[in-house]
Design an enzyme around this catalytic site. Sequence first.
Site, PDB file in Angstrom:
ATOM      1  N   LYS A   1     -33.330  51.166  74.668  1.00 19.57           N
ATOM      2  CA  LYS A   1     -34.696  51.697  74.242  1.00 19.57           C
ATOM      3  C   LYS A   1     -35.525  51.622  75.469  1.00 19.57           C
ATOM      4  O   LYS A   1     -36.563  52.303  75.607  1.00 19.57           O
ATOM      5  CB  LYS A   1     -35.530  50.520  73.333  1.00 19.57           C
ATOM      6  CG  LYS A   1     -34.697  50.543  71.883  1.00 19.57           C
ATOM      7  CD  LYS A   1     -35.483  50.320  70.815  1.00 19.57           C
ATOM      8  CE  LYS A   1     -34.659  50.018  69.494  1.00 19.57           C
ATOM      9  NZ  LYS A   1     -33.943  48.818  69.530  1.00 19.57           N
TER      10      LYS A   1
ATOM     11  N   MET B   1     -38.375  44.011  62.082  1.00 19.61           N
ATOM     12  CA  MET B   1     -39.023  43.065  62.844  1.00 19.61           C
ATOM     13  C   MET B   1     -40.173  42.708  62.273  1.00 19.61           C
ATOM     14  O   MET B   1     -40.643  41.336  61.988  1.00 19.61           O
ATOM     15  CB  MET B   1     -39.351  43.446  64.377  1.00 19.61           C
ATOM     16  CG  MET B   1     -38.121  43.402  65.285  1.00 19.61           C
ATOM     17  SD  MET B   1     -37.245  42.068  65.345  1.00 19.61           S
ATOM     18  CE  MET B   1     -38.400  41.208  66.710  1.00 19.61           C
TER      19      MET B   1
ATOM     20  N   ASN C   1     -48.079  49.544  55.594  1.00 19.25           N
ATOM     21  CA  ASN C   1     -46.986  50.074  56.186  1.00 19.25           C
ATOM     22  C   ASN C   1     -47.277  51.608  55.804  1.00 19.25           C
ATOM     23  O   ASN C   1     -48.007  52.107  55.046  1.00 19.25           O
ATOM     24  CB  ASN C   1     -45.539  49.944  55.493  1.00 19.25           C
ATOM     25  CG  ASN C   1     -44.446  50.305  56.317  1.00 19.25           C
ATOM     26  OD1 ASN C   1     -44.190  49.992  57.781  1.00 19.25           O
ATOM     27  ND2 ASN C   1     -43.952  51.258  55.956  1.00 19.25           N
TER      28      ASN C   1
ATOM     29  N   HIS D   1     -37.425  39.703  80.714  1.00 20.35           N
ATOM     30  CA  HIS D   1     -36.469  39.017  79.789  1.00 20.35           C
ATOM     31  C   HIS D   1     -35.525  40.185  79.590  1.00 20.35           C
ATOM     32  O   HIS D   1     -34.231  39.613  79.532  1.00 20.35           O
ATOM     33  CB  HIS D   1     -37.227  38.468  78.422  1.00 20.35           C
ATOM     34  CG  HIS D   1     -36.327  38.097  77.644  1.00 20.35           C
ATOM     35  ND1 HIS D   1     -35.728  39.185  76.628  1.00 20.35           N
ATOM     36  CD2 HIS D   1     -35.912  36.894  76.981  1.00 20.35           C
ATOM     37  CE1 HIS D   1     -34.916  38.358  75.616  1.00 20.35           C
ATOM     38  NE2 HIS D   1     -35.095  37.089  75.850  1.00 20.35           N
ATOM     39  N   ASN D   2     -36.028  41.369  79.064  1.00 24.02           N
ATOM     40  CA  ASN D   2     -34.723  42.090  78.522  1.00 24.02           C
ATOM     41  C   ASN D   2     -34.168  42.670  79.945  1.00 24.02           C
ATOM     42  O   ASN D   2     -32.951  42.970  79.393  1.00 24.02           O
ATOM     43  CB  ASN D   2     -35.453  43.394  77.839  1.00 24.02           C
ATOM     44  CG  ASN D   2     -35.855  43.113  76.497  1.00 24.02           C
ATOM     45  OD1 ASN D   2     -36.287  41.650  76.132  1.00 24.02           O
ATOM     46  ND2 ASN D   2     -36.135  43.989  75.566  1.00 24.02           N
TER      47      ASN D   2
ATOM     48  N   GLU E   1     -31.601  40.141  80.163  1.00 27.52           N
ATOM     49  CA  GLU E   1     -30.521  40.321  78.966  1.00 27.52           C
ATOM     50  C   GLU E   1     -29.481  41.394  79.173  1.00 27.52           C
ATOM     51  O   GLU E   1     -28.487  41.134  78.987  1.00 27.52           O
ATOM     52  CB  GLU E   1     -31.682  40.684  77.552  1.00 27.52           C
ATOM     53  CG  GLU E   1     -30.723  41.080  76.217  1.00 27.52           C
ATOM     54  CD  GLU E   1     -31.873  41.474  75.450  1.00 27.52           C
ATOM     55  OE1 GLU E   1     -32.768  40.642  74.968  1.00 27.52           O
ATOM     56  OE2 GLU E   1     -31.957  42.662  74.819  1.00 27.52           O
TER      57      GLU E   1
ATOM     58  N   HIS F   1     -38.017  57.028 114.487  1.00 28.39           N
ATOM     59  CA  HIS F   1     -38.717  56.161 113.652  1.00 28.39           C
ATOM     60  C   HIS F   1     -38.924  54.813 114.438  1.00 28.39           C
ATOM     61  O   HIS F   1     -40.062  54.137 113.723  1.00 28.39           O
ATOM     62  CB  HIS F   1     -37.918  55.864 112.211  1.00 28.39           C
ATOM     63  CG  HIS F   1     -37.824  56.938 111.343  1.00 28.39           C
ATOM     64  ND1 HIS F   1     -38.756  57.652 110.786  1.00 28.39           N
ATOM     65  CD2 HIS F   1     -36.916  57.830 110.914  1.00 28.39           C
ATOM     66  CE1 HIS F   1     -38.519  58.843 110.047  1.00 28.39           C
ATOM     67  NE2 HIS F   1     -37.192  58.861 110.300  1.00 28.39           N
TER      68      HIS F   1
ATOM     69  N   LYS G   1     -41.824  39.753  79.037  1.00 26.56           N
ATOM     70  CA  LYS G   1     -40.986  40.220  77.954  1.00 26.56           C
ATOM     71  C   LYS G   1     -40.007  41.413  78.771  1.00 26.56           C
ATOM     72  O   LYS G   1     -38.720  41.439  78.391  1.00 26.56           O
ATOM     73  CB  LYS G   1     -41.410  40.732  76.872  1.00 26.56           C
ATOM     74  CG  LYS G   1     -40.594  41.325  75.539  1.00 26.56           C
ATOM     75  CD  LYS G   1     -39.651  40.230  75.035  1.00 26.56           C
ATOM     76  CE  LYS G   1     -38.192  40.573  74.208  1.00 26.56           C
ATOM     77  NZ  LYS G   1     -38.215  41.637  73.764  1.00 26.56           N
TER      78      LYS G   1
ATOM     79  N   GLY H   1     -46.798  47.597  59.994  1.00 22.17           N
ATOM     80  CA  GLY H   1     -45.473  48.049  60.303  1.00 22.17           C
ATOM     81  C   GLY H   1     -44.450  46.943  59.703  1.00 22.17           C
ATOM     82  O   GLY H   1     -44.097  45.857  60.095  1.00 22.17           O
ATOM     83  N   LEU H   2     -43.649  47.358  58.746  1.00 22.00           N
ATOM     84  CA  LEU H   2     -42.743  46.409  57.852  1.00 22.00           C
ATOM     85  C   LEU H   2     -41.285  46.991  58.195  1.00 22.00           C
ATOM     86  O   LEU H   2     -40.616  46.932  57.202  1.00 22.00           O
ATOM     87  CB  LEU H   2     -43.021  46.401  56.359  1.00 22.00           C
ATOM     88  CG  LEU H   2     -44.411  45.739  55.994  1.00 22.00           C
ATOM     89  CD1 LEU H   2     -44.758  46.019  54.466  1.00 22.00           C
ATOM     90  CD2 LEU H   2     -44.353  44.400  56.339  1.00 22.00           C
TER      91      LEU H   2
ATOM     92  N   SER I   1     -39.264  37.722  71.170  1.00 17.76           N
ATOM     93  CA  SER I   1     -37.754  37.901  71.503  1.00 17.76           C
ATOM     94  C   SER I   1     -37.069  36.856  70.319  1.00 17.76           C
ATOM     95  O   SER I   1     -37.499  36.011  69.983  1.00 17.76           O
ATOM     96  CB  SER I   1     -37.444  37.567  72.896  1.00 17.76           C
ATOM     97  OG  SER I   1     -36.120  37.587  72.889  1.00 17.76           O
TER      98      SER I   1
ATOM     99  N   ARG J   1     -24.784  51.300  81.266  1.00 16.34           N
ATOM    100  CA  ARG J   1     -25.184  51.587  79.713  1.00 16.34           C
ATOM    101  C   ARG J   1     -25.189  53.270  79.927  1.00 16.34           C
ATOM    102  O   ARG J   1     -24.862  53.781  79.113  1.00 16.34           O
ATOM    103  CB  ARG J   1     -26.366  51.089  79.184  1.00 16.34           C
ATOM    104  CG  ARG J   1     -26.246  49.675  78.928  1.00 16.34           C
ATOM    105  CD  ARG J   1     -27.510  49.522  77.754  1.00 16.34           C
ATOM    106  NE  ARG J   1     -27.263  48.134  77.609  1.00 16.34           N
ATOM    107  CZ  ARG J   1     -28.267  47.515  76.721  1.00 16.34           C
ATOM    108  NH1 ARG J   1     -29.119  48.220  76.023  1.00 16.34           N
ATOM    109  NH2 ARG J   1     -28.416  46.349  76.817  1.00 16.34           N
TER     110      ARG J   1
HETATM  111  C1  6PG Z   1     -35.101  40.638  72.014  1.00 17.06           C
HETATM  112  C2  6PG Z   1     -34.525  41.863  72.549  1.00 17.06           C
HETATM  113  C3  6PG Z   1     -35.138  43.015  71.404  1.00 17.06           C
HETATM  114  C4  6PG Z   1     -34.162  44.268  71.601  1.00 17.06           C
HETATM  115  C5  6PG Z   1     -34.813  45.220  72.586  1.00 17.06           C
HETATM  116  C6  6PG Z   1     -33.761  45.612  73.703  1.00 17.06           C
HETATM  117  O1  6PG Z   1     -35.490  39.966  72.976  1.00 17.06           O
HETATM  118  O2  6PG Z   1     -35.301  40.256  70.730  1.00 17.06           O
HETATM  119  O3  6PG Z   1     -34.683  42.184  73.667  1.00 17.06           O
HETATM  120  O4  6PG Z   1     -36.230  43.189  72.018  1.00 17.06           O
HETATM  121  O5  6PG Z   1     -32.876  44.001  71.541  1.00 17.06           O
HETATM  122  O6  6PG Z   1     -35.304  46.262  72.087  1.00 17.06           O
HETATM  123  O7  6PG Z   1     -32.991  46.677  73.093  1.00 17.06           O
HETATM  124  P1  6PG Z   1     -32.266  47.919  73.637  1.00 17.06           P
HETATM  125  O8  6PG Z   1     -31.041  47.350  74.138  1.00 17.06           O
HETATM  126  O9  6PG Z   1     -32.103  49.050  72.903  1.00 17.06           O
HETATM  127  O10 6PG Z   1     -32.998  48.483  75.046  1.00 17.06           O
END
Ligand code: 6PG
Length: 471
Positions: free
Chosen positions: A266, A18, A37, A191-192, A195, A451, A188, A14-15, A134, A293
């Site tokens: 995503k 990332m 790929n 984490h997102n 984020e 209830h 992860k 997978g090229l 990440s 969003r």
């Molecule tokens: C990271 C990011 C990375 C990416 C995600 C979130 O930690 O490097 O979180 O994984 O930005 O895909 O993307 P979305 O905002 O599209 O959900």
Amino acid sequence: MDDRRDTAEIGLIGLGTMGANLALNIAETGHKIAVFNRTDSRTHAFVEGAGDLAAMIVPTTDLAAFVAAIARPRRIVLMVPAGKAVDEQIKALRPHLDPGDVIVDAGNSDWQDTGRRARALATEDLDFLGLGVSGGAEGARNGPSMMAGGSDRAWSAMKPVLRVIAARFEGAPCVAHLGPEGAGHYVKMVHNGIEYADMQMIAEIYGLMRDGMDRTATRIGDSFARWNEGPLASYLVEITAEVARATDPDSDTPLLDLIRDSAGQKGTGRWTVIDAQTRAAPLPAVEAAVTARVLSGAEDLRQQGAEMFGGTEPLDLSDTDLESALIAGKIIAYAQGFALLSTASREEDWSLPLPRIAEIWRAGCIIRSAMLDDMAKALNEAPDAQLAFAPAFADQLRAHMPALRRTVAAASAAGLPVPALASGLGWFDTLRQARGTANLIQGLRDRFGAHGFERVDRPGETDLHGPWNAG
Ligand code: 6PG
């Protein structure tokens, strides 16, 4: 194409951006890497663009040659889109593999899928590592933060490579084995989620300055740049300054003003929220961010709403208040994330090392920030306690909550949306209320559905009812 046998120490499939960057990072640390790929043209272009590192890359154009080029036991990193593509790739690889080989899924996979794949591969004595990576494209190339989940054998096989390609915080690599199966992808995912909340709160503060204080993008960028020198020091605040200050070369105006206000996703933020709700460990700041969003995409509806109800009042807030509000909001968002990790760790029996997670997030990842160092220290002292109540953060919240309160109040009076900041405030106020208002909820539930409730003056007695159903 080269089909040298057994020459590579590791392989990568997978090229995309990332994958290509990760492969270059691996090659640069002295590991010969076989790459494959789906489309050969990308493989060619990748090797051509690899410069001196091309000597460390073994390009292949079919899976059999790819697998044959890797020394055994094979270590194969998948960097393909999460979901169906991962299953398809594993299925295609399986006939070529031998017991003891390790597959690493370095995409943003659903942690439950990772568990399922790990269990299926284990039946053929194949090891699987679910690796949360990440740091975006830059991180993949120069040092990401990596969250690994899987068998001890998979981790031992990958550890030497992962430790050298990882980001470093004061010399220590930002990668750790966090637990079995989907544990790494779970961390992860959270984490997102954090984020999402972090970015949303930043965007809300930007919005207050743009729409309530009539500031230019450049001037807003200057504020973020200044804040990046203080307690807010973080990658996201740093790049906010960069993005806000960027000029569009064609129109010579701030580029930010020209970017459409509809944000994609995503799925990892949404997964975090759904998972948190199923565990009764909600993260309202992340929920607000995911909702924001989604609503950002409802452009027609927002246009209609603006025409019907639009208009805002000017806002009177100082930069110091805005900075403080963001500090408080950020602590709350991270605290909610760590609380979810603590709950999931208990429920899944993962023994997630929370202080270690804070440590490996200090460099390389998108939510890296100065605050995470203090969080790691606080979690080391009390790993399962609510982070917002840890002495260092309780002191900070006492200092910064008044500004968050003023900011949310002023935004609300001006008619400007701050859903994530407001939800953070609501969460905090809920947690500092010893006697809440769910007594009324219980009364209503009993009134309309019998209830049942408990009474504070009759401890131990359950399923009590009010007089309303008597007759
Ligand atoms: C990271 C990011 C990375 C990416 C995600 C979130 O930690 O490097 O979180 O994984 O930005 O895909 O993307 P979305 O905002 O599209 O959900």
